[in-house]
Motif scaffolding. Structure first.
Motif, short mmCIF file in Angstrom:
data_model
loop_
_atom_site.label_atom_id
_atom_site.label_comp_id
_atom_site.label_asym_id
_atom_site.label_seq_id
_atom_site.Cartn_x
_atom_site.Cartn_y
_atom_site.Cartn_z
N ARG A 121 -8.60 30.31 31.52
CA ARG A 121 -9.73 30.77 31.33
C ARG A 121 -10.22 31.32 32.73
O ARG A 121 -11.33 31.44 32.84
N ASN A 122 -9.42 31.00 33.79
CA ASN A 122 -10.07 31.28 35.03
C ASN A 122 -8.80 32.20 35.97
O ASN A 122 -8.98 32.37 37.00
N ILE A 123 -7.95 32.81 34.76
CA ILE A 123 -6.95 33.84 35.72
C ILE A 123 -7.51 35.17 35.02
O ILE A 123 -8.13 35.61 34.35
N GLU A 124 -6.44 36.27 35.41
CA GLU A 124 -6.67 37.48 34.88
C GLU A 124 -6.83 37.83 33.42
O GLU A 124 -6.42 37.01 32.56
N PRO A 125 -7.61 38.64 32.83
CA PRO A 125 -7.87 39.12 31.51
C PRO A 125 -6.64 38.99 30.59
O PRO A 125 -6.61 38.59 29.63
N ASN A 126 -5.60 39.93 31.04
CA ASN A 126 -4.43 39.99 30.38
C ASN A 126 -3.61 38.60 29.91
O ASN A 126 -3.17 38.36 29.06
N ALA A 127 -3.83 37.78 30.91
CA ALA A 127 -3.29 36.42 30.58
C ALA A 127 -4.00 35.49 29.85
O ALA A 127 -3.70 34.93 29.01
N GLU A 128 -5.38 35.70 29.99
CA GLU A 128 -6.21 35.03 28.92
C GLU A 128 -6.04 35.46 27.56
O GLU A 128 -5.95 34.71 26.58
N MET A 154 -2.71 33.87 26.32
CA MET A 154 -3.04 32.58 25.98
C MET A 154 -3.76 32.21 24.69
O MET A 154 -3.59 31.33 23.76
N GLN A 155 -4.59 33.20 24.53
CA GLN A 155 -5.51 33.04 23.26
C GLN A 155 -4.73 33.22 22.10
O GLN A 155 -4.92 32.59 21.02
N HIS A 156 -3.89 34.45 22.24
CA HIS A 156 -3.10 34.57 21.13
C HIS A 156 -2.05 33.50 20.63
O HIS A 156 -1.81 33.14 19.74
N LEU A 157 -1.52 32.92 21.80
CA LEU A 157 -0.57 31.84 21.57
C LEU A 157 -1.34 30.49 21.01
O LEU A 157 -0.80 29.85 20.07
N GLU A 158 -2.64 30.18 21.30
CA GLU A 158 -3.29 29.12 20.69
C GLU A 158 -3.80 29.37 19.42
O GLU A 158 -3.62 28.57 18.48
N ASP A 159 -4.09 30.81 18.88
CA ASP A 159 -4.42 31.07 17.50
C ASP A 159 -3.52 31.53 16.73
O ASP A 159 -3.72 31.55 15.50
N THR A 160 -2.40 31.66 16.99
CA THR A 160 -1.24 32.31 16.02
C THR A 160 0.18 31.66 16.17
O THR A 160 0.35 31.05 17.47
N GLN A 174 -1.96 45.14 22.87
CA GLN A 174 -2.85 46.34 23.38
C GLN A 174 -2.78 46.05 24.85
O GLN A 174 -3.94 46.49 25.54
N MET A 175 -1.62 46.13 25.47
CA MET A 175 -1.47 46.00 26.92
C MET A 175 -0.22 46.64 27.30
O MET A 175 0.76 46.78 26.37
N SER A 176 -0.08 47.44 28.41
CA SER A 176 1.10 47.91 28.78
C SER A 176 2.23 46.74 29.34
O SER A 176 1.87 45.61 29.37
N LYS A 177 3.36 47.15 29.24
CA LYS A 177 4.53 46.28 29.87
C LYS A 177 4.42 45.60 31.04
O LYS A 177 4.73 44.46 31.40
N LYS A 178 3.77 46.54 31.89
CA LYS A 178 3.64 46.29 33.35
C LYS A 178 2.71 45.01 33.45
O LYS A 178 2.98 44.18 33.92
N ASN A 179 1.76 45.33 32.83
CA ASN A 179 0.63 44.33 32.95
C ASN A 179 0.87 43.06 32.03
O ASN A 179 0.53 41.80 32.49
N PHE A 180 1.59 43.19 30.98
CA PHE A 180 2.19 41.81 30.09
C PHE A 180 3.19 41.05 31.01
O PHE A 180 2.96 39.97 31.13
N LYS A 181 3.87 41.91 31.84
CA LYS A 181 4.92 41.13 32.87
C LYS A 181 4.24 40.17 34.09
O LYS A 181 4.55 39.16 34.26
N LYS A 182 3.16 40.94 34.30
CA LYS A 182 2.38 40.40 35.43
C LYS A 182 1.58 39.15 34.90
O LYS A 182 1.60 38.00 35.68
N ALA A 183 1.28 39.24 33.78
CA ALA A 183 0.29 38.18 33.21
C ALA A 183 1.24 36.92 32.78
O ALA A 183 0.93 35.86 32.98
N ILE A 184 2.19 37.29 32.18
CA ILE A 184 3.04 36.01 31.66
C ILE A 184 3.87 35.51 33.00
O ILE A 184 4.26 34.27 33.09
N GLY A 185 3.93 36.21 34.16
CA GLY A 185 4.40 35.80 35.43
C GLY A 185 3.33 34.81 35.82
O GLY A 185 3.76 33.59 36.29
#
Length: 277
Positions: A211-218, A221-227, A248-259
């Motif tokens: 909840r205090n990191i970048e929006p894509n990571a949030e 995390m929300q997706h993991l908690e809800d589904t 609804q995000m690019s692979k580049k942003n996805f990789k950065k977020a999961i990192g």
């Protein structure tokens, strides 16, 4: 046992010309002088008082509330300096003494100093010390990563601001993690960002977690908690179109977020997807 330098709940034993005599459960007695006697009271009822030594070094009970108690830390004003040391205003009639040997830097009248209050075992007197670090110990930590902690801002360093953690340990808030004005003596809530190998503590004022990191990571995390019971069938090798369709995000942003989430140990990445820790 009546504890000098702290609050005590005592029983009103009897009334005298000097005031009320109070007693603990072991029968130890102490005087509450007339100036502190409440307007109404009953013999045998309990009263909370602060106990310290008067000008003649005798234990005495008062109803005043000091700015600091024994084994605590507080920012106090120096009222005067004599040949023996400094005398600090702690909200009581008799000032709190800080000898020269307990001063991290030479105190001056009118200055404000963060001090620790302790009972000198040799003299049985309450004493202040601005050498606060010697009352802290990181050898055996009582906190771990992500814990919420109580902080007292201690003193600045080249890297940021030193803080007292839970009245026991020394921690550091790095300059890049300070987003508001903080001053020595401030009492704050914070979180343990990292416990280093040498038991040094990195502290932040904002909550650790998604909840205090970048929006894509949030979003992830929300997706993991809800589904799907904390599972997402995507990883850093997934097709960009699958990632876009699911999140609804690019692979580049996805990789950065999961990192980011992986470094904070919030997720585990496997070949079949991402698992919520």
């Amino acid at each position: 046992m009546i504890r000098i330098g702290d609050y005590n709940t005592l029983e009103i034993l009897r009334e005298t010309d000097q005031g009320l005599y109070l007693a603990d459960k072991e029968g130890n007695e102490i005087l509450l002088p007339n100036r502190y006697v409440p307007e109404s009271f009953k013999i045998w009822e309990e009263i909370e008082v602060f106990v310290y030594l008067d000008n003649e070094e005798r234990p005495v009970a008062v109803t005043d509330e000091p700015f600091i108690v024994r084994d605590d830390f507080a920012l106090l004003r120096c009222n005067q300096v004599t040949d023996h040391g400094a005398f600090l205003d702690w909200g009581l009639v008799k000032e709190l003494f800080c000898p020269f040997k307990e001063q991290a830097f030479k105190m001056k009248a009118g200055g404000w100093y963060l001090v620790h209050c302790y009972l000198d075992e040799v003299t049985n007197r309450l004493v202040a010390s601005s050498k606060t670090n010697r009352f802290l110990d990181n050898k055996e930590l009582t906190v771990q990563q992500f814990d919420e902690v109580d902080l007292i801002v201690s003193h600045p360093s080249e890297l940021g601001m030193n803080v007292i953690v839970n009245y026991e340990h020394l921690g550091l808030i790095f300059s890049e993690d300070i987003f508001k004005d903080v001053s020595i003596g401030d009492r704050l809530k914070g979180f343990v960002k990292k416990v280093r190998d040498d038991n040094k503590l990195d502290i932040v004022l904002g909550k650790i977690g998604y909840r205090n990191i970048e929006p894509n990571a949030e979003i992830i995390m929300q997706h993991l908690e809800d589904t799907n019971d904390g599972f997402l069938h995507l990883n850093d090798k997934s097709n960009p179109e699958d990632i876009k369709r699911e999140l609804q995000m690019s692979k580049k942003n996805f990789k950065k977020a999961i990192g980011t989430l992986y470094k904070q140990k919030l997720i585990t990445i496997k070949e079949d997807g991402i698992y919520l820790n």
